[in-house]
Enzyme design. Structure first.
Site, PDB file in Angstrom:
ATOM      1  N   THR A  70       0.837  -1.206   0.000  1.00 13.69           N
ATOM      2  CA  THR A  70       0.000   0.000   0.000  1.00 13.69           C
ATOM      3  C   THR A  70       0.869   1.252   0.000  1.00 13.69           C
ATOM      4  OG1 THR A  70      -1.779  -1.154   1.134  1.00 13.69           O
ATOM      5  CG2 THR A  70      -1.760   1.251   1.342  1.00 13.69           C
ATOM      6  N   ASN A 149      -5.105  -9.401  -8.308  1.00 18.22           N
ATOM      7  CA  ASN A 149      -5.207 -10.149  -7.054  1.00 18.22           C
ATOM      8  C   ASN A 149      -6.507 -10.938  -6.909  1.00 18.22           C
ATOM      9  OD1 ASN A 149      -5.875  -7.259  -6.950  1.00 18.22           O
ATOM     10  ND2 ASN A 149      -6.730  -7.733  -4.958  1.00 18.22           N
ATOM     11  N   GLN A 178       1.338  -9.191  -6.220  1.00 21.76           N
ATOM     12  CA  GLN A 178       0.878 -10.584  -6.346  1.00 21.76           C
ATOM     13  C   GLN A 178       1.810 -11.445  -7.188  1.00 21.76           C
ATOM     14  OE1 GLN A 178      -1.387 -12.225  -4.767  1.00 21.76           O
ATOM     15  NE2 GLN A 178      -2.405 -10.533  -3.739  1.00 21.76           N
ATOM     16  N   SER A 198       5.431  -6.517  -1.704  1.00 20.40           N
ATOM     17  CA  SER A 198       5.064  -6.622  -0.287  1.00 20.40           C
ATOM     18  C   SER A 198       5.521  -7.970   0.277  1.00 20.40           C
ATOM     19  CB  SER A 198       3.543  -6.495  -0.171  1.00 20.40           C
ATOM     20  OG  SER A 198       3.146  -6.716   1.148  1.00 20.40           O
ATOM     21  N   HIS A 200       4.707  -9.763   2.965  1.00 19.81           N
ATOM     22  CA  HIS A 200       3.828 -10.771   3.578  1.00 19.81           C
ATOM     23  C   HIS A 200       3.104 -11.635   2.544  1.00 19.81           C
ATOM     24  CE1 HIS A 200      -0.323  -8.951   3.245  1.00 19.81           C
ATOM     25  NE2 HIS A 200       0.363  -7.853   3.077  1.00 19.81           N
ATOM     26  N   THR A 236      12.781   5.791  11.219  1.00 16.38           N
ATOM     27  CA  THR A 236      13.820   4.816  11.573  1.00 16.38           C
ATOM     28  C   THR A 236      13.491   3.475  10.928  1.00 16.38           C
ATOM     29  OG1 THR A 236      14.190   5.991  13.612  1.00 16.38           O
ATOM     30  CG2 THR A 236      15.007   3.720  13.519  1.00 16.38           C
ATOM     31  N   CYS A 323      -9.131  -7.040   1.583  1.00 17.24           N
ATOM     32  CA  CYS A 323      -9.426  -5.689   2.077  1.00 17.24           C
ATOM     33  C   CYS A 323     -10.836  -5.237   1.769  1.00 17.24           C
ATOM     34  CB  CYS A 323      -8.431  -4.682   1.510  1.00 17.24           C
ATOM     35  SG  CYS A 323      -7.457  -5.288   0.191  1.00 17.24           S
TER      36      CYS A 323
HETATM   37  C1  LIG Z   1      -2.184  -6.271  -5.997  1.00 20.03           C
HETATM   38  C2  LIG Z   1      -1.999  -5.751  -4.611  1.00 20.03           C
HETATM   39  N1  LIG Z   1      -1.444  -4.541  -4.440  1.00 20.03           N
HETATM   40  C3  LIG Z   1      -1.230  -4.024  -3.214  1.00 20.03           C
HETATM   41  C4  LIG Z   1      -1.592  -4.714  -2.071  1.00 20.03           C
HETATM   42  C5  LIG Z   1      -1.344  -4.105  -0.722  1.00 20.03           C
HETATM   43  O1  LIG Z   1      -0.249  -4.675  -0.082  1.00 20.03           O
HETATM   44  P1  LIG Z   1      -0.045  -4.535   1.499  1.00 20.03           P
HETATM   45  O2  LIG Z   1      -1.014  -5.456   2.146  1.00 20.03           O
HETATM   46  O3  LIG Z   1       1.373  -4.950   1.735  1.00 20.03           O
HETATM   47  O4  LIG Z   1      -0.266  -3.111   1.850  1.00 20.03           O
HETATM   48  C6  LIG Z   1      -2.192  -5.974  -2.207  1.00 20.03           C
HETATM   49  C7  LIG Z   1      -2.635  -6.715  -1.005  1.00 20.03           C
HETATM   50  O5  LIG Z   1      -3.563  -7.487  -1.033  1.00 20.03           O
HETATM   51  C8  LIG Z   1      -2.389  -6.508  -3.509  1.00 20.03           C
HETATM   52  O6  LIG Z   1      -2.942  -7.708  -3.695  1.00 20.03           O
END
Ligand SMILES: Cc1ncc(COP(=O)(O)O)c(C=O)c1O
Length: 381
Positions: A70, A149, A178, A198, A200, A236, A323
Site C-alpha cells: 500500500t 489479485n 501478487q 510486499s 507478507h 527509523t 481488504c
Molecule cells: C495487488 C496488490 N497490491 C497491493 C496490495 C497491498 O499490499 P499490502 O497489504 O502490503 O499493503 C495488495 C494486497 O492485497 C495486492 O494484492
C-alpha cells in the site's frame, strides 16, 4: 485446517520468524547511530538491500524499504504526481487495480489530475492497444498491476514497458505485489521505472515492502523527517522486518521455479475439479495467468455463505480481496470484466502457496462439492 488464502497473506516461514526475532534481539541499534550497534544495524540494512537488488537485477540504491504494498503504491503514484505535475496532469491506470492504486487515482482527481481508467476484457486483461490509445501529450504516468489479485490474470506489462520506452517522459509503475516470486520480473529489462512489492505475500513479515525506483527518478516523499531511504521514506528503518524480508527473498530463490510449477499444477487440478461441480463456473481465464490464484462462482449462492460453510469444514478461502471482502457489494474488478451481478456476488478466491499440497486440493474439491449441495436448497436461482 487447510489455508487457501495466500493472496490475502501467507504464513511467515519459520526461518523468517527466527531471523526477525534474532534481529530484534541483536540488531536493535538505530542504523543512523554512529556507534557499533548503529553500524551493525546499518550492515543488516545494507545486506538486505543488496539481496533485494540482486533478486530484481538492479542497483541497491534503487531499493526503498516501505511499510508494504500500500505504501509503495501510494509513494509511487503521489510521489510522481506531485513531482512531475508541471510536466502534465494525466495518468493512465486500469479499472481493476488494487485500491492502493485505484483509490489514490480517485484522490488525485480531487487535486486536478485527469485519470484514464482503462477497461479490461472478459478475462480481466487490459489491452496494450488501449494503453497506446490513451496516451496524451501531458501523460506523466502509467500504473498497471502485473497480476490481478482477484482473478490472477496477468497484465501485458512487458509489452507496455517496451512500448513506453519511446516516451521517456512517461513513467511506468507496476504493482507486482501478487507476482513477485511467482513470475519473472526485472524492472530494467521490462522498462519499468517504479515497482511495488510486499513481503507478507511471500512468507515474509507483515508491514514491510519494497519500492524499486529507477535511478534518476525524483519522487516527492509522502513522509518527511530524518531523511532515511534516500529521503524518500523518512522514519527509523524497521531492521527486524527488513532482515525478515531479505530472508524471505533468499528462501524464494532457494525454492526456485519448481515450486511455481507445482502451484500451477494445483490450480489446474482445482479448475478441473470445480468445473465438474454442477452450478459452478470458473472466472479465472485458462491462459495468461499467475500460478497461484483461482476465482470461481456459484451464481445464486452468497460468497460469504460459501466461505463460512467451507470454514466449518476446515478450509480457509476468501471472497474477492481481503481488504474489500467485508463490503456487501460485488467486486469492482469482477464487474469490470462484464460479469453479471449474481456471478460476481458469489465469487470465491482460492490462492495457494508452496506450503499447500495436491492432497489438500483433492480434499478441497470434495468438500466444495458437498458444500454446494448443502446450500443448494437455499440458493437464489
Ligand atoms: C495487488 C496488490 N497490491 C497491493 C496490495 C497491498 O499490499 P499490502 O497489504 O502490503 O499493503 C495488495 C494486497 O492485497 C495486492 O494484492
Amino acid at each position: 485446517m487447510i489455508y487457501l488464502d495466500n493472496s490475502a497473506t501467507t504464513q511467515p516461514d519459520p526461518q523468517v520468524t527466527d531471523v526477525v526475532k534474532r534481529a530484534m534481539e541483536e540488531y536493535y541499534g538505530n542504523p543512523s547511530s554512529l556507534h557499533k550497534l548503529g553500524v551493525d544495524a546499518e550492515n543488516v540494512l545494507k545486506q538486505a538491500r543488496s539481496v533485494v537488488a540482486q533478486a530484481l537485477r538492479c542497483k541497491p540504491a534503487e531499493i526503498i524499504f516501505t511499510s508494504g504494498g500500500t505504501e509503495s503504491n501510494n509513494t509511487a503514484l503521489k510521489g510522481v504526481a506531485l513531482q512531475y505535475q508541471s510536466r502534465g496532469k494525466h495518468i493512465i491506470t486500469s479499472q481493476i487495480e488494487h485500491p492502493s492504486v485505484y483509490d489514490v487515482c480517485r484522490q488525485l482527481e480531487d487535486f486536478g489530475f485527469r485519470i484514464t481508467y482503462l477497461p479490461v476484457d472478459a478475462d480481466g486483461r487490459v489491452s496494450l492497444e488501449d494503453v497506446k490509445a490513451a496516451i496524451q501529450s501531458d501523460t506523466i504516468l502509467v500504473s498497471l498491476m502485473h497480476v490481478n489479485n482477484e482473478l490472477g490474470t496477468l497484465q501485458p506489462v512487458k509489452g507496455v514497458g517496451e512500448y513506453l520506452k519511446q516516451f521517456p517522459k512517461i513513467l511506468f509503475h507496476v504493482d507486482a505485489v501478487q507476482s513477485f516470486g511467482k513470475m519473472a520480473i526485472a524492472p530494467r529489462e521490462y522498462g519499468i521505472d517504479l515497482l511495488s512489492i510486499s513481503a507478507h505475500k511471500f512468507h515474509g513479515p507483515r508491514g514491510i515492502g519494497i519500492l524499486y525506483k529507477r535511478e534518476g527518478i525524483q519522487l516527492q516523499p509522502l513522509l518527511m523527517g530524518g531523511g532515511q531511504e534516500a529521503g524518500i521514506r523518512s522514519g527509523t528503518e524497521n531492521i527486524p522486518a527488513i532482515a525478515g524480508l531479505a530472508k524471505a527473498v533468499r528462501l524464494l530463490e532457494q525454492r526456485g521455479t519448481q515450486e511455481t510449477v507445482r502451484m500451477a499444477a494445483m490450480i489446474s487440478r482445482l479448475r478441473e475439479g470445480v468445473a465438474m461441480i454442477p452450478g459452478c463456473v470458473v472466472n479465472t481465464p485458462e491462459y495468461g495467468i499467475a500460478p497461484h490464484i483461482l476465482n470461481f462462482s456459484v451464481p445464486g449462492a452468497k460468497a460469504e455463505v460459501l466461505v463460512h460453510a467451507l470454514e466449518e469444514r476446515g478450509f480457509f478461502v476468501s471472497t474477492k480481496s481481503a481488504c474489500s471482502s467485508k463490503l456487501n457489494e460485488p467486486s469492482r474488478v469482477l464487474m469490470a470484466t462484464g460479469m453479471d451481478r449474481a456471478r460476481a456476488l458469489s465469487a470465491v478466491r482460492i490462492s495457494v502457496s508452496h506450503q499447500n499440497t495436491m492432497e489438500e486440493i483433492e480434499q478441497f474439491v470434495a468438500a466444495f462439492g458437498e458444500t454446494v449441495e448443502q446450500i443448494r436448497p437455499y440458493m437464489n436461482v
